[in-house]
Enzyme design. Structure first.
Site, PDB file in Angstrom:
ATOM      1  N   ASP A 183       0.845  -1.192   0.000  1.00 13.56           N
ATOM      2  CA  ASP A 183       0.000   0.000   0.000  1.00 13.56           C
ATOM      3  C   ASP A 183       0.883   1.246   0.000  1.00 13.56           C
ATOM      4  O   ASP A 183       1.628   1.482   0.949  1.00 13.56           O
ATOM      5  CB  ASP A 183      -0.887  -0.030   1.248  1.00 13.56           C
ATOM      6  CG  ASP A 183      -1.995   1.021   1.218  1.00 13.56           C
ATOM      7  OD1 ASP A 183      -1.995   1.855   0.298  1.00 13.56           O
ATOM      8  OD2 ASP A 183      -2.850   0.991   2.123  1.00 13.56           O
ATOM      9  N   HIS A 185      -0.522   4.117   0.050  1.00 13.96           N
ATOM     10  CA  HIS A 185      -1.318   4.916   0.995  1.00 13.96           C
ATOM     11  C   HIS A 185      -1.421   6.380   0.601  1.00 13.96           C
ATOM     12  O   HIS A 185      -1.668   7.258   1.430  1.00 13.96           O
ATOM     13  CB  HIS A 185      -0.720   4.804   2.401  1.00 13.96           C
ATOM     14  CG  HIS A 185      -1.751   4.755   3.500  1.00 13.96           C
ATOM     15  ND1 HIS A 185      -1.967   5.793   4.366  1.00 13.96           N
ATOM     16  CD2 HIS A 185      -2.624   3.779   3.853  1.00 13.96           C
ATOM     17  CE1 HIS A 185      -2.926   5.470   5.228  1.00 13.96           C
ATOM     18  NE2 HIS A 185      -3.341   4.250   4.935  1.00 13.96           N
ATOM     19  N   GLU A 209      -1.400  -0.795  -3.953  1.00 13.34           N
ATOM     20  CA  GLU A 209      -2.604  -0.058  -3.598  1.00 13.34           C
ATOM     21  C   GLU A 209      -2.334   1.444  -3.522  1.00 13.34           C
ATOM     22  O   GLU A 209      -1.299   1.865  -2.985  1.00 13.34           O
ATOM     23  CB  GLU A 209      -3.123  -0.557  -2.249  1.00 13.34           C
ATOM     24  CG  GLU A 209      -4.387   0.121  -1.780  1.00 13.34           C
ATOM     25  CD  GLU A 209      -4.968  -0.534  -0.552  1.00 13.34           C
ATOM     26  OE1 GLU A 209      -5.664   0.152   0.211  1.00 13.34           O
ATOM     27  OE2 GLU A 209      -4.736  -1.754  -0.346  1.00 13.34           O
ATOM     28  N   GLU A 235     -10.532   3.213  -1.813  1.00 11.04           N
ATOM     29  CA  GLU A 235     -11.044   3.433  -0.454  1.00 11.04           C
ATOM     30  C   GLU A 235     -11.449   4.879  -0.220  1.00 11.04           C
ATOM     31  O   GLU A 235     -12.216   5.166   0.699  1.00 11.04           O
ATOM     32  CB  GLU A 235     -10.005   3.012   0.589  1.00 11.04           C
ATOM     33  CG  GLU A 235      -8.778   3.907   0.649  1.00 11.04           C
ATOM     34  CD  GLU A 235      -7.686   3.309   1.511  1.00 11.04           C
ATOM     35  OE1 GLU A 235      -7.452   3.825   2.622  1.00 11.04           O
ATOM     36  OE2 GLU A 235      -7.068   2.312   1.074  1.00 11.04           O
ATOM     37  N   HIS A 285     -12.392  -2.634   0.727  1.00 17.17           N
ATOM     38  CA  HIS A 285     -11.570  -2.080   1.804  1.00 17.17           C
ATOM     39  C   HIS A 285     -12.304  -2.301   3.121  1.00 17.17           C
ATOM     40  O   HIS A 285     -13.493  -2.028   3.231  1.00 17.17           O
ATOM     41  CB  HIS A 285     -11.390  -0.584   1.529  1.00 17.17           C
ATOM     42  CG  HIS A 285     -10.590   0.163   2.537  1.00 17.17           C
ATOM     43  ND1 HIS A 285     -11.166   0.962   3.500  1.00 17.17           N
ATOM     44  CD2 HIS A 285      -9.248   0.262   2.726  1.00 17.17           C
ATOM     45  CE1 HIS A 285     -10.226   1.543   4.219  1.00 17.17           C
ATOM     46  NE2 HIS A 285      -9.052   1.124   3.783  1.00 17.17           N
TER      47      HIS A 285
END
Length: 383
Positions: A183, A185, A209, A235, A285
């Site tokens: 991720d 993020h 991700e 997400e 998610h």
């Protein structure tokens, strides 16, 4: 049957639970929350009460449309999370009233189990190889980790080297066939994302991700050009209209709507169907609580393109007494085995909430906020 009350419960570690009561004694549970803004979502739920009380809870689609279209200002994390929790709770009521799991009301399951993955390494990746080994030893066949800590828009390649070293250690520890998701993020900006994605190709990742923040979807094609690693995001998108441009980009391989953020079961079922039409995988998610996970599994059950499910057992945000199973009467309803979880088959969402535990936790509540990070020069960093 009529809705009589909406009651919310702020419970550790960072969750908000919603109970919708009816005059026939059938109650439904939902999980409307944005991590770090639980009190704001709680108020948004309260603002829906005037409309919902006195209504038939079984008219779910009509209520969804009224909550969404009945407001001049719509969409976004707060409003869609409030709708999400209400929608989950209404489906829970409908299933309990019919004596059927939600997935049977949605057409019946096309799978009995779904693969799951576990988080390792915390917000700033540390001891990741050791954590990966422990996770695999507990029976998981897939794991996810943050790729980096703070990273400036243009940063030192030393940080890329550090990320590569950490992920290399994880791959070496678990072998070639355990799924590893990394991720970004939203911490990695476009100039560095290109370099980092290229360096990570060698590890045959399950997916990367949020390689860029969702507001930069138009740049994804440039960033991932030539990469073979599947790209996942979603997400921080909240409706089928948000996801439309993702599908049209033809760049994203896996979408990750959150059933507590993106309009609940009703909306995410539609998003999953849209994804299937674009040959895009569905992997909701869910670093949240048991109600959110139960809702995800109901949609996973009826979505042919679902392939893996996030879950929060033992995640670094959870604590003793406030982990995934701690608010359930029967934790075994989530039957984890061989790296997968059984789709709950009980009425509604298929879980029973331990109301005594919820009431006790709500006495303390929480005020969870995500960390505020800064770069060495003092500027605010993406968390």
């Amino acid at each position: 049957m009529k809705i009589t009350a909406l009651k919310t419960f702020l419970v550790a570690p960072r969750w908000l639970f919603l109970k919708i009561e009816t005059d026939e004694g059938i109650c439904g549970w939902g999980e409307p929350v944005i991590e770090g803004r639980a009190l704001t979502v709680r108020q948004a739920v309260a603002e829906l009460e005037d409309y919902l009380v006195g209504k038939d809870p079984l008219r779910i689609e009509d209520h969804w449309q009224a909550m969404y279209r009945g407001a001049f200002y719509r969409g976004g994390p707060i409003l869609m999370s409030a709708i999400a929790g209400v929608d989950q709770a209404l489906w829970d009521i409908k299933g309990k009233a019919a004596g059927l799991p939600v997935h049977q009301l949605l057409g019946g399951p096309c799978r009995d189990r779904i693969r799951i993955y576990s988080w390792i390494g915390g917000d700033r990746p540390s001891d990741a190889a050791k954590a990966a080994r422990e996770t695999v030893d507990r029976g998981f066949s897939a794991l996810k980790m943050n790729g980096t800590a703070e990273m400036q828009i243009v940063d030192s390649h030393a940080k890329i080297d550090a990320a590569v070293e950490t992920i290399a250690a994880v791959r070496a520890e678990v072998g070639p066939h355990i799924g590893i998701a990394v991720d970004f993020h939203g911490r990695v900006h476009r100039p560095m994302a290109k370099a980092l994605i290229r360096e990570l190709e060698q590890f045959r990742l399950m997916f990367i991700e949020e390689p860029l923040l969702s507001e930069h979807i138009d740049a994804l094609g440039e960033v991932v050009r030539g990469a073979t690693t599947p790209i996942a995001l979603g997400e921080r998108l909240y409706s089928r209209w948000d996801f439309r441009k993702v599908f049209e980009s033809r760049v994203v391989d896996i979408i990750q709507p959150d059933l507590s953020h993106a309009g609940g079961i009703s909306e995410c079922r539609k998003i999953a169907a849209m994804a299937e039409a674009y040959d895009v995988a569905f992997a909701p998610h869910c670093p949240l609580g048991p109600i959110a996970l139960a809702a995800c599994l109901q949609v996973d059950a009826v979505s042919h393109n679902a392939f893996i499910q996030e879950q929060s057992l033992g995640i670094h945000y959870n604590g003793k007494g406030s982990d995934l199973f701690d608010y359930l009467k029967d934790p075994n309803v989530f039957n984890y085995a061989d790296g997968s979880v059984t789709i709950p088959s009980g009425p509604g969402l298929g879980i029973e909430i331990n109301e005594d535990a919820v009431m006790e936790a709500a006495k303390t509540g929480h005020n969870w906020r995500n960390p505020l990070w800064r770069h060495e020069d003092g500027t605010v960093a993406e968390w």
